[in-house]
Motif scaffolding. Structure first.
Motif, PDB file in Angstrom:
ATOM      1  N   PHE A 157       0.208   9.427   6.781  1.00 21.16           N
ATOM      2  CA  PHE A 157       0.445   8.269   5.621  1.00 21.16           C
ATOM      3  C   PHE A 157       0.745   7.057   5.924  1.00 21.16           C
ATOM      4  O   PHE A 157       0.399   6.013   5.591  1.00 21.16           O
ATOM      5  CB  PHE A 157       1.290   9.108   4.348  1.00 21.16           C
ATOM      6  N   LYS A 200       5.101  12.883   0.773  1.00 20.34           N
ATOM      7  CA  LYS A 200       3.985  12.296   1.083  1.00 20.34           C
ATOM      8  C   LYS A 200       3.856  11.348   2.184  1.00 20.34           C
ATOM      9  O   LYS A 200       3.059  10.867   2.957  1.00 20.34           O
ATOM     10  CB  LYS A 200       3.286  11.584  -0.059  1.00 20.34           C
ATOM     11  N   GLN A 246       0.870  -1.319  -0.002  1.00 19.72           N
ATOM     12  CA  GLN A 246      -0.019  -0.012   0.167  1.00 19.72           C
ATOM     13  C   GLN A 246       0.938   1.114  -0.044  1.00 19.72           C
ATOM     14  O   GLN A 246       0.421   2.379  -0.705  1.00 19.72           O
ATOM     15  CB  GLN A 246      -1.017   0.094   1.348  1.00 19.72           C
ATOM     16  N   LYS A 279      -1.317   3.489   5.806  1.00 25.72           N
ATOM     17  CA  LYS A 279      -1.260   2.372   5.110  1.00 25.72           C
ATOM     18  C   LYS A 279      -0.576   1.423   5.709  1.00 25.72           C
ATOM     19  O   LYS A 279      -0.780  -0.048   5.203  1.00 25.72           O
ATOM     20  CB  LYS A 279       0.087   2.997   3.858  1.00 25.72           C
ATOM     21  N   LYS A 315       2.498   1.585  -3.540  1.00 24.73           N
ATOM     22  CA  LYS A 315       1.215   1.983  -4.293  1.00 24.73           C
ATOM     23  C   LYS A 315       1.015   3.489  -4.444  1.00 24.73           C
ATOM     24  O   LYS A 315       0.785   4.014  -5.445  1.00 24.73           O
ATOM     25  CB  LYS A 315       0.219   1.216  -4.017  1.00 24.73           C
ATOM     26  N   TYR A 316       0.909   3.899  -3.205  1.00 28.71           N
ATOM     27  CA  TYR A 316       0.479   5.383  -3.114  1.00 28.71           C
ATOM     28  C   TYR A 316       1.654   6.539  -2.938  1.00 28.71           C
ATOM     29  O   TYR A 316       1.385   7.685  -2.832  1.00 28.71           O
ATOM     30  CB  TYR A 316      -0.479   5.606  -2.022  1.00 28.71           C
ATOM     31  N   ASN A 317       2.831   6.143  -2.881  1.00 27.17           N
ATOM     32  CA  ASN A 317       4.047   7.064  -2.764  1.00 27.17           C
ATOM     33  C   ASN A 317       4.180   7.438  -4.393  1.00 27.17           C
ATOM     34  O   ASN A 317       4.929   6.767  -4.888  1.00 27.17           O
ATOM     35  CB  ASN A 317       5.142   6.263  -2.061  1.00 27.17           C
ATOM     36  N   ARG A 318       3.848   8.389  -4.625  1.00 26.19           N
ATOM     37  CA  ARG A 318       4.236   9.121  -5.888  1.00 26.19           C
ATOM     38  C   ARG A 318       5.328  10.276  -5.987  1.00 26.19           C
ATOM     39  O   ARG A 318       4.836  11.083  -6.666  1.00 26.19           O
ATOM     40  CB  ARG A 318       2.776   9.792  -6.222  1.00 26.19           C
TER      41      ARG A 318
END
Length: 187
Positions: free
Chosen positions: A156, A151, A121, A160, A124-127
């Motif tokens: 966060f 982020k 997770q 996650k 996936k969400y670490n941009r």
């Protein structure tokens, strides 16, 4: 007498959960903790206690913070060897302080080891170009910019991984070990 480090989660951040360190030292002394020493305003406390159960110390301090300040503050308690291990295991840097300026290396102490799903997770969400790796119940962060631009905040990480965490920059983590080690030199 055993020496411990307590990391208070989420105090004195953006004007929330304000606890003055001098008042905290006095309060802990009044509750029987010995040789209480704080470092900066983010809740880093080295102290001695006759109690040997770290979970009990954490719970007692959490209850004390709620009773005294009305804050639900998570508290992580460590011994010197645990902090030394966290420093030695950092895959991104050595045990040397970062130069002054923006701090890119951080350590997130977790309430347990993350699951594979939790780490997926985060990935996936670490941009961003921020990097992270866990070893045991410690999450190491190497930020591309500053913490303000990342982020990978405490909120966060917790959302996650499904674990509580408290984050310290690398220099603060090194200072905590130095303070713990100084206690043994006094003995």
């Amino acid at each position: 007498m055993p020496v411990y480090l307590a990391l208070f989660r989420g105090i004195n951040v953006s004007g929330h959960n304000i606890i003055k360190m001098d008042a905290l030292k006095k309060l802990m002394h009044a509750e029987g903790y010995k040789n209480v020493e704080t470092y900066i305003q983010s809740g880093n406390v080295v102290f001695e206690s006759e109690e040997t159960s770290k979970p009990k110390i954490a719970k007692d301090l959490e209850m004390l913070m709620y009773k005294e300040y009305g804050h639900n503050v998570g508290i992580f308690v460590f011994e010197e060897a645990e902090v030394a291990k966290a420093i030695a295991n950092n895959p991104y840097t050595s045990a040397e302080p970062e130069p002054s300026g923006i701090k890119k290396f951080h350590v997130a102490f977790l309430t347990g080891e993350p699951t594979v799903q939790g780490m997926d997770q985060m990935k996936k969400y670490n941009r961003s170009d921020d990097e992270f790796k866990t070893i045991g119940a410690v999450l190491y962060l190497k930020l591309a910019q500053s913490a303000a631009d990342s982020k990978l905040t405490n909120a966060f990480i917790e959302s996650k991984l499904g674990l509580k965490s408290t984050v310290r920059n690398w220099n603060t983590t090194l200072k905590m070990l130095e303070m713990l080690q100084a206690r043994h030199k006094k003995e």
